[in-house]
Motif scaffolding. Sequence first.
Motif, PDB file in Angstrom:
ATOM      1  N   MET A 156       0.825  -1.186   0.000  1.00 43.96           N
ATOM      2  CA  MET A 156       0.000   0.000   0.000  1.00 43.96           C
ATOM      3  C   MET A 156       0.878   1.262   0.000  1.00 43.96           C
ATOM      4  O   MET A 156       0.567   2.228  -0.693  1.00 43.96           O
ATOM      5  N   LYS A 157       1.949   1.210   0.773  1.00 44.58           N
ATOM      6  CA  LYS A 157       2.875   2.336   0.839  1.00 44.58           C
ATOM      7  C   LYS A 157       3.456   2.631  -0.541  1.00 44.58           C
ATOM      8  O   LYS A 157       3.547   3.792  -0.952  1.00 44.58           O
ATOM      9  N   ASP A 158       3.811   1.580  -1.274  1.00 43.70           N
ATOM     10  CA  ASP A 158       4.356   1.755  -2.623  1.00 43.70           C
ATOM     11  C   ASP A 158       3.329   2.351  -3.575  1.00 43.70           C
ATOM     12  O   ASP A 158       3.673   3.165  -4.434  1.00 43.70           O
ATOM     13  N   LEU A 159       2.083   1.952  -3.435  1.00 46.78           N
ATOM     14  CA  LEU A 159       1.019   2.488  -4.270  1.00 46.78           C
ATOM     15  C   LEU A 159       0.871   3.988  -4.064  1.00 46.78           C
ATOM     16  O   LEU A 159       0.815   4.759  -5.033  1.00 46.78           O
ATOM     17  N   ILE A 160       0.852   4.425  -2.817  1.00 49.70           N
ATOM     18  CA  ILE A 160       0.720   5.849  -2.500  1.00 49.70           C
ATOM     19  C   ILE A 160       1.910   6.621  -3.061  1.00 49.70           C
ATOM     20  O   ILE A 160       1.736   7.670  -3.696  1.00 49.70           O
ATOM     21  N   GLU A 161       3.116   6.115  -2.834  1.00 53.03           N
ATOM     22  CA  GLU A 161       4.317   6.797  -3.322  1.00 53.03           C
ATOM     23  C   GLU A 161       4.319   6.904  -4.845  1.00 53.03           C
ATOM     24  O   GLU A 161       4.661   7.940  -5.397  1.00 53.03           O
ATOM     25  N   THR A 162       3.936   5.852  -5.527  1.00 45.52           N
ATOM     26  CA  THR A 162       3.921   5.854  -6.987  1.00 45.52           C
ATOM     27  C   THR A 162       2.958   6.895  -7.537  1.00 45.52           C
ATOM     28  O   THR A 162       3.296   7.643  -8.461  1.00 45.52           O
ATOM     29  N   ILE A 163       1.772   6.965  -6.974  1.00 44.68           N
ATOM     30  CA  ILE A 163       0.773   7.923  -7.450  1.00 44.68           C
ATOM     31  C   ILE A 163       1.225   9.348  -7.177  1.00 44.68           C
ATOM     32  O   ILE A 163       1.186  10.215  -8.055  1.00 44.68           O
ATOM     33  N   VAL A 164       1.668   9.619  -5.952  1.00 46.64           N
ATOM     34  CA  VAL A 164       2.001  10.989  -5.554  1.00 46.64           C
ATOM     35  C   VAL A 164       3.262  11.485  -6.262  1.00 46.64           C
ATOM     36  O   VAL A 164       3.320  12.643  -6.671  1.00 46.64           O
ATOM     37  N   LYS A 165       4.251  10.629  -6.431  1.00 44.70           N
ATOM     38  CA  LYS A 165       5.498  11.058  -7.080  1.00 44.70           C
ATOM     39  C   LYS A 165       5.266  11.505  -8.519  1.00 44.70           C
ATOM     40  O   LYS A 165       5.990  12.346  -9.029  1.00 44.70           O
TER      41      LYS A 165
END
Length: 77
Positions: A1-10
């Motif tokens: 989930m953390k990776d998903l958030i980082e990918t979208i926001v970056k």
Amino acid sequence: MKDLIETIVKSLVDFPDDVQVNVHEEETRITYQLSVNKSDMGKVIGKQGRVAKALRTVVYAAASSSQKKKTFLEISE
């Protein structure tokens, strides 16, 4: 989930290296604290909070299928 958030926001911000996601897990809830550069706050929140709302919708949908705990996303500087 953390990776998903980082990918979208970056992909949304000008300073992707400043994006950080911290996870705080308790018995009944998981809180993801998203922090970005001050100059990128407007891009993450969006007009009338539309981008933040969409981001939360994606995170909650992904979390509901994989986790039994209530999931929250907090956005901070």
